[in-house]
Design an enzyme around this catalytic site. Structure first.
Site, short mmCIF file in Angstrom:
data_model
loop_
_atom_site.label_atom_id
_atom_site.label_comp_id
_atom_site.label_asym_id
_atom_site.label_seq_id
_atom_site.Cartn_x
_atom_site.Cartn_y
_atom_site.Cartn_z
N ILE A 1 -138.41 -2.70 34.58
CA ILE A 1 -138.46 -4.17 34.51
C ILE A 1 -137.16 -4.82 34.99
O ILE A 1 -137.06 -6.03 35.04
CB ILE A 1 -138.80 -4.68 33.08
CG1 ILE A 1 -137.85 -4.07 32.04
CG2 ILE A 1 -140.23 -4.40 32.74
CD1 ILE A 1 -138.04 -4.64 30.64
N LYS B 1 -132.74 0.38 28.29
CA LYS B 1 -131.76 0.50 29.36
C LYS B 1 -131.43 1.98 29.51
O LYS B 1 -131.02 2.62 28.54
CB LYS B 1 -130.50 -0.28 28.94
CG LYS B 1 -129.75 -0.90 30.06
CD LYS B 1 -128.70 -1.86 29.49
CE LYS B 1 -127.87 -2.49 30.54
NZ LYS B 1 -127.01 -3.55 30.02
N ASP C 1 -119.74 -13.00 30.94
CA ASP C 1 -120.68 -12.94 32.06
C ASP C 1 -121.89 -13.84 31.82
O ASP C 1 -123.03 -13.45 32.05
CB ASP C 1 -121.11 -11.48 32.30
CG ASP C 1 -121.59 -11.25 33.72
OD1 ASP C 1 -121.41 -12.14 34.57
OD2 ASP C 1 -122.14 -10.16 33.99
N GLN D 1 -132.93 -4.02 36.91
CA GLN D 1 -131.84 -3.13 37.30
C GLN D 1 -130.52 -3.80 36.99
O GLN D 1 -130.35 -4.97 37.26
CB GLN D 1 -131.87 -2.89 38.81
CG GLN D 1 -132.98 -2.02 39.29
CD GLN D 1 -132.88 -1.82 40.79
OE1 GLN D 1 -131.79 -1.75 41.34
NE2 GLN D 1 -134.01 -1.73 41.43
N GLY D 2 -129.61 -3.02 36.48
CA GLY D 2 -128.26 -3.53 36.31
C GLY D 2 -127.34 -2.71 37.18
O GLY D 2 -127.80 -1.85 37.95
N SER D 3 -126.05 -2.94 37.07
CA SER D 3 -125.10 -2.20 37.90
C SER D 3 -125.10 -0.72 37.54
O SER D 3 -124.83 0.13 38.36
CB SER D 3 -123.69 -2.71 37.69
OG SER D 3 -123.69 -4.09 37.60
N TYR D 4 -125.36 -0.42 36.27
CA TYR D 4 -125.19 0.95 35.82
C TYR D 4 -126.47 1.69 35.52
O TYR D 4 -126.46 2.81 35.05
CB TYR D 4 -124.30 0.97 34.57
CG TYR D 4 -122.88 0.57 34.86
CD1 TYR D 4 -122.24 1.03 35.99
CD2 TYR D 4 -122.21 -0.28 34.00
CE1 TYR D 4 -120.94 0.65 36.27
CE2 TYR D 4 -120.90 -0.65 34.26
CZ TYR D 4 -120.28 -0.18 35.40
OH TYR D 4 -118.99 -0.55 35.67
N GLY D 5 -127.59 1.05 35.73
CA GLY D 5 -128.82 1.76 35.43
C GLY D 5 -130.02 0.84 35.52
O GLY D 5 -129.91 -0.30 35.97
N ILE D 6 -131.13 1.37 35.10
CA ILE D 6 -132.34 0.57 35.18
C ILE D 6 -132.81 0.22 33.77
O ILE D 6 -132.38 0.82 32.79
CB ILE D 6 -133.47 1.32 35.92
CG1 ILE D 6 -133.71 2.69 35.28
CG2 ILE D 6 -133.14 1.46 37.39
CD1 ILE D 6 -134.95 3.36 35.80
N1 LIG Z 1 -134.22 -7.03 26.46
C1 LIG Z 1 -134.79 -7.26 27.64
N2 LIG Z 1 -136.03 -7.72 27.72
C2 LIG Z 1 -136.62 -7.97 28.92
N3 LIG Z 1 -136.02 -7.76 30.10
C3 LIG Z 1 -134.77 -7.28 30.08
C4 LIG Z 1 -134.08 -7.01 28.87
N4 LIG Z 1 -132.84 -6.57 29.15
C5 LIG Z 1 -132.75 -6.57 30.49
N5 LIG Z 1 -133.90 -6.99 31.05
C6 LIG Z 1 -134.20 -7.12 32.47
O1 LIG Z 1 -133.48 -6.13 33.16
C7 LIG Z 1 -132.57 -6.73 34.07
C8 LIG Z 1 -131.32 -5.89 34.15
O2 LIG Z 1 -130.62 -6.01 32.95
P1 LIG Z 1 -129.18 -5.38 32.71
O3 LIG Z 1 -128.62 -5.99 31.49
O4 LIG Z 1 -129.23 -3.92 32.78
O5 LIG Z 1 -128.38 -5.74 33.96
P2 LIG Z 1 -127.84 -7.05 34.62
O6 LIG Z 1 -127.56 -8.07 33.63
O7 LIG Z 1 -128.75 -7.45 35.71
O8 LIG Z 1 -126.62 -6.49 35.37
P3 LIG Z 1 -125.31 -5.79 34.98
O9 LIG Z 1 -125.57 -4.69 34.05
O10 LIG Z 1 -124.93 -5.33 36.31
O11 LIG Z 1 -124.44 -6.86 34.48
C9 LIG Z 1 -132.36 -8.14 33.53
O12 LIG Z 1 -132.00 -9.04 34.52
C10 LIG Z 1 -133.72 -8.47 32.95
O13 LIG Z 1 -134.59 -8.95 33.93
#
Ligand SMILES: Nc1ncnc2c1ncn2[C@@H]1O[C@H](COP(=O)(O)OP(=O)(O)OP(=O)(O)O)[C@@H](O)[C@H]1O
Length: 554
Positions: free
Chosen positions: A165, A188, A303, A167-172
Site C-alpha cells: 500500500i 512496514k 517531516d 513505499q517509504g525510503s527504507y521499505g515498503i
Molecule cells: N498506517 C498506515 N495506514 C495506511 N497507509 C499507510 C500507513 N502507513 C503508511 N502508509 C502508506 O504507505 C506510504 C509509505 O509510508 P512510510 O511511512 O513508509 O513512508 P513515507 O512517509 O512515504 O516515506 P519515508 O519513510 O521515506 O519518510 C504512505 O505514504 C502511506 O500511503
C-alpha cells in the site's frame, strides 16, 4: 496609530527572539544531526516499477466488497532495490516530485484484486471489523517471527500479508490481516541488511572550526529503533498508532505493525485538485491537535507534509512517519543539520553556519508549507536544484496563485507561519486562536490541557481499580464521575427546579431511580444484575469493558 502598531510588532518580535535565545542558552545543547534519509531515495523510475495499482477508497472498507479474488496474490515479500540515489548535497539534481517526496505514483485500480484470499479465507459469516478500535495501550515487541507460506499469501505470526500500500525510503508498507482480531493493519517491512548497507553511503561532515560540534550520525537501523521508541510513547487520535513490532534476530526483516488508516495520505503533490478551504480547515485543525500533542510529549516530528498525514475512514487526520523525529528535553529541541523533506524545510535549517535552530519552529514552518499545499496543490517554493530551492526558501516571498481564491484570514495565517525569521514566526498556541482556525472565535480549539492529557488506562490499572472497588454500583458511579470530572452523582435525576431537599432525597446510589437512570445511561449494566450484591470478577470485567474511558475528542 500605525507607528504604535509597528512598535508593538517590533516588541513582540524582540520578545520572541529573546524567548528562543534564552532557551538556546538555558538548554543543555543536545546536538541532533540526522543524515538526510531523503538522500537515499531511489530515483522515481526505479520507484515506479514498484508502484502498485491502488483500490478505490470504497473498496477498502469491508471484505464484503471483495468480489474478485485473485489467487495470484503476493507470494513473496518484495523490498524495492534502492540505489543510493541523489543526495541532497549541493548542486545535486532532484526532480520536483523528489523535492516534495512523492509516494510512488499509485493510482486507484486493481488493488482489490490482490486483496485477498487472505481475508476471505478467514472471513466470518457476519462481520469483520476493519477499524482497530481496541488498541493495546502500547505496542507489543515480538521477538519470534514464524513465517508460513501458502498459495495466496505469506503469513507472519498472526498476520497475513496482502498487497503493497505504500513505499517509504527504507521499505515498503503492506496491508496485513490479523487473523486473531480480524482487523486490517499496515505493516512496514524494513530490510535490516539494506538499512545498514545504505548507511555506508552517508559520510559524516568534516569538523569545522567554531561551528557546532558534528554529532555522531546514527545508522538507519538505529533511526528505526528510535522511531519505534518514540511511537511507543504515543497515544492520540491524531497520531498513527504503532501496534506491534516483529523483530526476530534471526530474520533479515523488521516489521512494524501500525493501525491501518484507510484513506491513506491526505494529498499527493503536486495536484490540480487541492482541497477546498473548508476541508483544509478541518484537516488542518486535526493536524494541529496531533502536533500539539507531539510537542507536548517533547517530540519534534521534522517531516510534517501532506503525504505524512493519513486520513481515516471517519475523516480524521493522523500524523505518520516518525523516521526523522526526535525527542527533546526541556522546552524545545535544538537541532543542527537537515532532515526531512527539502521543500518543507525552514530557512533557519538551511543556514550554512550550522548553528542551532528550534525544532518546534521547524515543525511550524512545515505546517505552514503543508497548509499552503493543501489549498493550492503545490508547495510555495520549488526548484529542480537543491541549492536554488534553498535560496528560494531563504529569500523569496510567499506568493499566492491567482486561483483558487482563498480567504484573507487564511492568507494572513499562512503568511504568519511562513515568516523566515523563526523569532517572528507565529507559535502553535497563537495558531490555535487565529481567526481562520477558530472561525472568528466561534469554533475554538481544545486547550492544550484537554488535548494532551488524554486518559490512558493500563491493564494493571484496571486490575487495581477492580480490587479497590468491590461493589459494582460503586465502581460504575466512580467511573462515571471520573468520566464527567465531577463529584456529583451523574445518574441523579435533576428536575429543572431541583431544590436542595430533592437533591438530598435522591442522592443515594441505592435509590431505584438511580439505577433506572443508570441503565438507561449505560449499556454496561446487564439487565439481570442485582446492583446491591457484591459483584464478582466477571461482572466487573463486563462493566469495565463496556464503560471504557473515552477520549474526549472521539
Ligand atoms: N498506517 C498506515 N495506514 C495506511 N497507509 C499507510 C500507513 N502507513 C503508511 N502508509 C502508506 O504507505 C506510504 C509509505 O509510508 P512510510 O511511512 O513508509 O513512508 P513515507 O512517509 O512515504 O516515506 P519515508 O519513510 O521515506 O519518510 C504512505 O505514504 C502511506 O500511503
Amino acid at each position: 496609530m500605525s507607528k504604535a502598531k509597528g512598535t508593538n510588532r517590533n516588541q513582540t518580535a524582540f520578545f520572541k527572539q529573546l524567548f528562543w535565545l534564552n532557551h538556546l542558552r538555558r538548554q543543555k545543547m543536545e546536538v541532533e544531526q540526522v543524515p538526510d534519509k531523503k538522500g537515499t531515495l531511489a530515483p522515481s523510475e526505479v520507484r515506479t516499477t514498484w508502484a502498485l495499482a491502488d483500490a478505490s477508497p470504497t473498496s477498502l472498507k469491508a471484505p464484503d466488497d471483495i468480489t474478485n479474488v485473485d489467487t495470484s496474490g503476493p507470494s513473496t515479500i518484495s523490498i524495492p532495490e534502492q540505489s543510493p540515489g541523489p543526495s541532497s548535497s549541493s548542486g545535486s539534481y532532484l526532480s520536483v516530485s523528489h523535492m516534495v517526496r512523492q509516494q510512488s505514483d499509485t493510482t486507484h485500480n486493481n488493488r482489490r484484486l490482490v486483496r485477498s484470499k487472505a481475508v476471505c479465507d478467514d472471513r466470518p459469516a457476519t462481520s469483520c471489523n476493519f477499524v482497530p478500535d481496541q488498541m493495546p495501550s502500547g505496542p507489543t515487541q515480538t521477538k519470534t517471527v514464524i513465517q508460513t507460506k501458502n498459495d495466496s499469501y505469506i503469513q507472519l505470526n498472526q498476520y497475513r500479508l496482502m498487497e503493497e500500500i505504500g513505499q517509504g525510503s527504507y521499505g515498503i508498507v503492506k496491508l496485513a490481516y490479523n487473523e486473531k482480531d480480524r482487523n486490517l493493519y499496515a505493516m512496514k517491512v524494513l530490510d535490516k541488511l539494506k538499512l545498514v548497507k545504505n548507511f555506508a553511503c552517508f559520510r559524516p561532515p568534516p569538523a569545522r572550526k567554531n561551528k557546532a560540534p558534528p554529532s555522531v550520525l546514527k545508522n538507519p537501523l538505529q533511526l528505526v529503533q528510535r522511531e519505534i521508541a518514540i511511537l511507543k510513547k504515543l497515544a492520540h487520535p491524531n497520531v498513527v498508532k504503532l501496534v506491534e513490532v516483529l523483530d526476530d534476530p534471526e530474520d533479515n526483516y523488521l516489521y512494524m505493525v501500525f493501525e491501518y488508516v484507510e484513506r491513506r495520505s491526505l494529498l499527493e503533490l503536486p495536484t490540480d485538485n487541492p482541497l477546498d478551504e473548508d476541508t483544509a480547515w478541518k484537516y488542518f485543525r486535526d493536524t494541529l491537535k496531533g502536533l500539539e500533542y507531539l510537542h507536548y510529549q517533547k517530540i519534534v516530528h521534522r517531516d510534517i507534509k501532506p503525504s505524512n498525514l493519513l486520513l481515516s475512514d471517519t475523516g480524521q487526520v493522523k500524523i505518520a512517519d516518525f523516521g526523522v523525529s526526535c525527542e527533546f528535553e526541556g522546552i524545545d529541541a535544538f537541532l543542527t543539520g537537515t532532515a526531512g523533506t527539502p521543500a518543507f524545510m525552514a530557512p533557519e535549517a538551511l543556514r550554512e553556519d550550522s548553528s542551532f535552530y528550534s525544532g518546534r519552529a521547524q515543525d511550524i514552518w512545515s505546517l505552514g508549507i503543508t497548509l499552503y499545499a493543501l489549498v493550492f496543490g503545490q508547495v510555495p517554493f520549488s526548484d529542480n536544484y537543491v541549492i536554488a530551492l534553498h535560496k528560494k526558501i531563504k529569500n523569496d516571498a510567499v506568493e499566492f496563485p491567482v486561483s483558487p481564491i482563498i480567504s484573507d484570514d487564511l492568507k494572513s495565517l499562512i503568511l504568519s507561519i511562513l515568516k523566515k525569521d523563526p523569532g517572528l514566526r507565529i507559535m502553535l498556541t497563537e495558531i490555535k486562536t487565529h481567526p481562520w482556525i477558530t472561525r472568528n472565535g466561534t469554533v475554538p480549539m481544545l486547550s492544550e490541557q484537554e488535548n494532551c492529557h488524554l486518559v490512558t488506562v493500563t491493564e494493571e490499572e484496571i486490575q487495581n481499580s477492580v480490587r479497590v472497588f468491590c461493589r459494582l454500583d460503586t465502581l460504575i458511579l466512580v467511573k462515571a464521575m471520573g468520566h464527567r470530572k465531577r463529584f456529583g452523582n451523574p445518574f441523579r435525576q435533576q428536575p429543572a427546579t431541583s431544590s436542595l431537599r430533592i437533591r438530598r432525597t435522591s442522592s443515594s446510589i441505592k435509590d431505584p431511580a438511580f439505577y433506572s437512570a443508570m441503565s438507561a445511561a449505560s449499556s454496561a449494566v446487564k439487565p439481570n444484575l442485582i446492583p446491591d450484591r457484591p459483584c464478582n470478577d466477571s461482572d466487573l470485567e463486563d462493566s469495565i469493558e463496556t464503560m471504557s474511558i473515552r477520549n474526549p475528542q472521539d
